[in-house]
Design a protein around this motif. Structure first.
Motif, PDB file in Angstrom:
ATOM      1  N   GLY A  41       0.828  -1.199   0.000  1.00 36.48           N
ATOM      2  CA  GLY A  41       0.000   0.000   0.000  1.00 36.48           C
ATOM      3  C   GLY A  41       0.857   1.242   0.000  1.00 36.48           C
ATOM      4  N   VAL A  42       0.350   2.300  -0.626  1.00 36.04           N
ATOM      5  CA  VAL A  42       1.130   3.531  -0.707  1.00 36.04           C
ATOM      6  C   VAL A  42       0.363   4.789  -0.323  1.00 36.04           C
ATOM      7  CG1 VAL A  42       2.737   2.658  -2.444  1.00 36.04           C
ATOM      8  CG2 VAL A  42       0.685   3.831  -3.175  1.00 36.04           C
ATOM      9  N   THR A  43      -0.971   4.764  -0.309  1.00 34.09           N
ATOM     10  CA  THR A  43      -1.687   6.027  -0.101  1.00 34.09           C
ATOM     11  C   THR A  43      -1.501   6.587   1.300  1.00 34.09           C
ATOM     12  OG1 THR A  43      -3.752   4.847   0.358  1.00 34.09           O
ATOM     13  CG2 THR A  43      -3.428   5.673  -1.880  1.00 34.09           C
ATOM     14  N   THR A  44      -1.311   5.748   2.300  1.00 33.56           N
ATOM     15  CA  THR A  44      -1.063   6.261   3.644  1.00 33.56           C
ATOM     16  C   THR A  44       0.258   7.022   3.667  1.00 33.56           C
ATOM     17  OG1 THR A  44      -2.342   4.483   4.633  1.00 33.56           O
ATOM     18  CG2 THR A  44      -0.788   5.627   6.073  1.00 33.56           C
ATOM     19  N   SER A  45       1.283   6.454   3.034  1.00 35.68           N
ATOM     20  CA  SER A  45       2.580   7.137   2.965  1.00 35.68           C
ATOM     21  C   SER A  45       2.485   8.399   2.125  1.00 35.68           C
ATOM     22  CB  SER A  45       3.640   6.203   2.379  1.00 35.68           C
ATOM     23  OG  SER A  45       3.838   5.116   3.242  1.00 35.68           O
ATOM     24  N   LEU A  46       1.727   8.344   1.039  1.00 30.32           N
ATOM     25  CA  LEU A  46       1.552   9.519   0.192  1.00 30.32           C
ATOM     26  C   LEU A  46       0.841  10.638   0.953  1.00 30.32           C
ATOM     27  CD1 LEU A  46       2.088  10.635  -2.618  1.00 30.32           C
ATOM     28  CD2 LEU A  46      -0.090   9.680  -3.349  1.00 30.32           C
ATOM     29  N   MET A 132      -6.917   9.952  -5.500  1.00 29.02           N
ATOM     30  CA  MET A 132      -6.429   9.955  -4.114  1.00 29.02           C
ATOM     31  C   MET A 132      -7.591  10.064  -3.139  1.00 29.02           C
ATOM     32  SD  MET A 132      -3.707   9.657  -2.416  1.00 29.02           S
ATOM     33  CE  MET A 132      -3.070   9.938  -0.785  1.00 29.02           C
ATOM     34  N   PHE A 133      -8.571  10.906  -3.449  1.00 26.12           N
ATOM     35  CA  PHE A 133      -9.745  11.030  -2.578  1.00 26.12           C
ATOM     36  C   PHE A 133     -10.469   9.689  -2.481  1.00 26.12           C
ATOM     37  CE2 PHE A 133     -14.282  11.851  -1.911  1.00 26.12           C
ATOM     38  CZ  PHE A 133     -14.221  12.518  -0.696  1.00 26.12           C
ATOM     39  N   GLY A 134     -10.660   9.039  -3.615  1.00 23.14           N
ATOM     40  CA  GLY A 134     -11.324   7.732  -3.624  1.00 23.14           C
ATOM     41  C   GLY A 134     -10.542   6.688  -2.849  1.00 23.14           C
ATOM     42  N   ALA A 135      -9.226   6.700  -3.013  1.00 23.25           N
ATOM     43  CA  ALA A 135      -8.383   5.732  -2.303  1.00 23.25           C
ATOM     44  C   ALA A 135      -8.459   5.952  -0.795  1.00 23.25           C
ATOM     45  CB  ALA A 135      -6.941   5.838  -2.777  1.00 23.25           C
ATOM     46  N   ARG A 136      -8.435   7.190  -0.382  1.00 27.75           N
ATOM     47  CA  ARG A 136      -8.499   7.459   1.064  1.00 27.75           C
ATOM     48  C   ARG A 136      -9.906   7.197   1.590  1.00 27.75           C
ATOM     49  NH1 ARG A 136      -4.663   5.770   2.683  1.00 27.75           N
ATOM     50  NH2 ARG A 136      -5.482   6.383   4.691  1.00 27.75           N
ATOM     51  N   LEU A 137     -10.924   7.485   0.795  1.00 30.56           N
ATOM     52  CA  LEU A 137     -12.298   7.216   1.199  1.00 30.56           C
ATOM     53  C   LEU A 137     -12.515   5.711   1.370  1.00 30.56           C
ATOM     54  CD1 LEU A 137     -15.093   8.546   1.683  1.00 30.56           C
ATOM     55  CD2 LEU A 137     -15.571   8.159  -0.734  1.00 30.56           C
ATOM     56  N   THR A 142      -5.192   0.904  -4.901  1.00 30.21           N
ATOM     57  CA  THR A 142      -5.196  -0.304  -5.717  1.00 30.21           C
ATOM     58  C   THR A 142      -4.314  -1.380  -5.102  1.00 30.21           C
ATOM     59  OG1 THR A 142      -5.456   1.108  -7.647  1.00 30.21           O
ATOM     60  CG2 THR A 142      -4.837  -1.165  -8.050  1.00 30.21           C
ATOM     61  N   SER A 143      -3.133  -0.982  -4.624  1.00 31.16           N
ATOM     62  CA  SER A 143      -2.243  -1.983  -4.039  1.00 31.16           C
ATOM     63  C   SER A 143      -2.710  -2.410  -2.655  1.00 31.16           C
ATOM     64  CB  SER A 143      -0.798  -1.472  -3.999  1.00 31.16           C
ATOM     65  OG  SER A 143      -0.721  -0.238  -3.338  1.00 31.16           O
ATOM     66  N   PHE A 161     -11.802  -4.314  -6.538  1.00 31.91           N
ATOM     67  CA  PHE A 161     -11.285  -4.670  -7.856  1.00 31.91           C
ATOM     68  C   PHE A 161     -12.379  -4.703  -8.911  1.00 31.91           C
ATOM     69  CE2 PHE A 161      -6.948  -6.809  -7.102  1.00 31.91           C
ATOM     70  CZ  PHE A 161      -6.306  -5.774  -7.731  1.00 31.91           C
ATOM     71  N   LEU A 162     -13.512  -5.305  -8.596  1.00 35.76           N
ATOM     72  CA  LEU A 162     -14.600  -5.361  -9.565  1.00 35.76           C
ATOM     73  C   LEU A 162     -15.089  -3.949  -9.919  1.00 35.76           C
ATOM     74  CD1 LEU A 162     -16.583  -8.435  -8.196  1.00 35.76           C
ATOM     75  CD2 LEU A 162     -15.164  -8.323 -10.263  1.00 35.76           C
ATOM     76  N   THR A 163     -15.217  -3.100  -8.910  1.00 37.62           N
ATOM     77  CA  THR A 163     -15.634  -1.717  -9.144  1.00 37.62           C
ATOM     78  C   THR A 163     -14.582  -0.956  -9.935  1.00 37.62           C
ATOM     79  OG1 THR A 163     -16.847  -1.783  -7.060  1.00 37.62           O
ATOM     80  CG2 THR A 163     -16.425   0.391  -7.992  1.00 37.62           C
ATOM     81  N   LEU A 164     -13.316  -1.172  -9.617  1.00 34.70           N
ATOM     82  CA  LEU A 164     -12.208  -0.510 -10.320  1.00 34.70           C
ATOM     83  C   LEU A 164     -12.235  -0.851 -11.807  1.00 34.70           C
ATOM     84  CD1 LEU A 164      -9.312   0.964 -10.053  1.00 34.70           C
ATOM     85  CD2 LEU A 164      -8.449  -1.369 -10.103  1.00 34.70           C
TER      86      LEU A 164
END
Length: 184
Positions: A41-46, A132-137, A142-143, A161-164
């Motif tokens: 995962g990367v969004t927390t670090s981002l 980014m908003f979607g990932a944090r929400l 993705t990872s 994944f199915l929604t993506l």
């Protein structure tokens, strides 16, 4: 002898077999769980990096007082190294494969939307904010949510994944239509 000639042939390919890459990501996920006991995962670090970058502009006290940034503090850890590795790996892959090129408006964008660089940058910036908003929400990117979640057979990971993929297909059809060739 050039460095390219000593590079294994598969590293010089601009596109890799998706099945091999998928299996490699699975092995990487297992290794990460075994070594650091955390999912990919990367969004927390981002998010932590964004707070650190915002501090000089809005003040460290403002960042520290923000509830969201307070729960995602910048730190040098596995996630930050993974984030940096993704950027460095992508760059090195493009250079080694010979597919690296600096361009402000990619051909696929230019064919559909014109050659305006400001329009392309605005769309990319808006898309990045939405992603980014979607990932944090969703509490994962993705990872983190998709790959790590689905590897753990989490319903949320598979739903993600199915929604993506569904959203990606719909977005591609809306932006590029169904007449676009599969080969770039």
């Amino acid at each position: 002898m050039s460095s390219t000639s000593s590079t294994p042939g598969f590293l010089r390919q601009s596109r890799w077999n998706p099945y091999v890459v998928g299996a490699a990501i699975g092995v990487l996920s297992w290794a990460v769980f075994a070594l650091v006991d955390k999912p990919l995962g990367v969004t927390t670090s981002l998010t932590g990096l964004a707070g650190a970058c915002a501090a000089p502009f809005i003040g460290a006290d403002t960042v520290a007082a923000n509830t969201y940034f307070k729960s995602h503090v910048f730190k040098w850890d596995y996630g930050m190294l993974f984030l940096g590795g993704i950027a460095l790996g992508g760059f090195l892959s493009a250079v080694v494969s010979g597919s690296f090129r600096a361009e402000t408006v990619p051909l696929v964008w230019r064919e559909r939307f014109g050659s305006s660089a400001p329009k392309r940058f605005a769309a990319a910036f808006l898309g990045g904010i939405l992603a980014m908003f979607g990932a944090r929400l969703a509490d994962g990117c993705t990872s983190g949510n998709g790959i790590s979640g689905s590897l753990q057979l989490a319903v949320g990971g598979w739903t993600f994944f199915l929604t993506l993929f569904a959203a990606g297909i719909v977005t591609s059809l809306v932006l590029f239509g169904s007449s676009r060739s599969a080969n770039p």
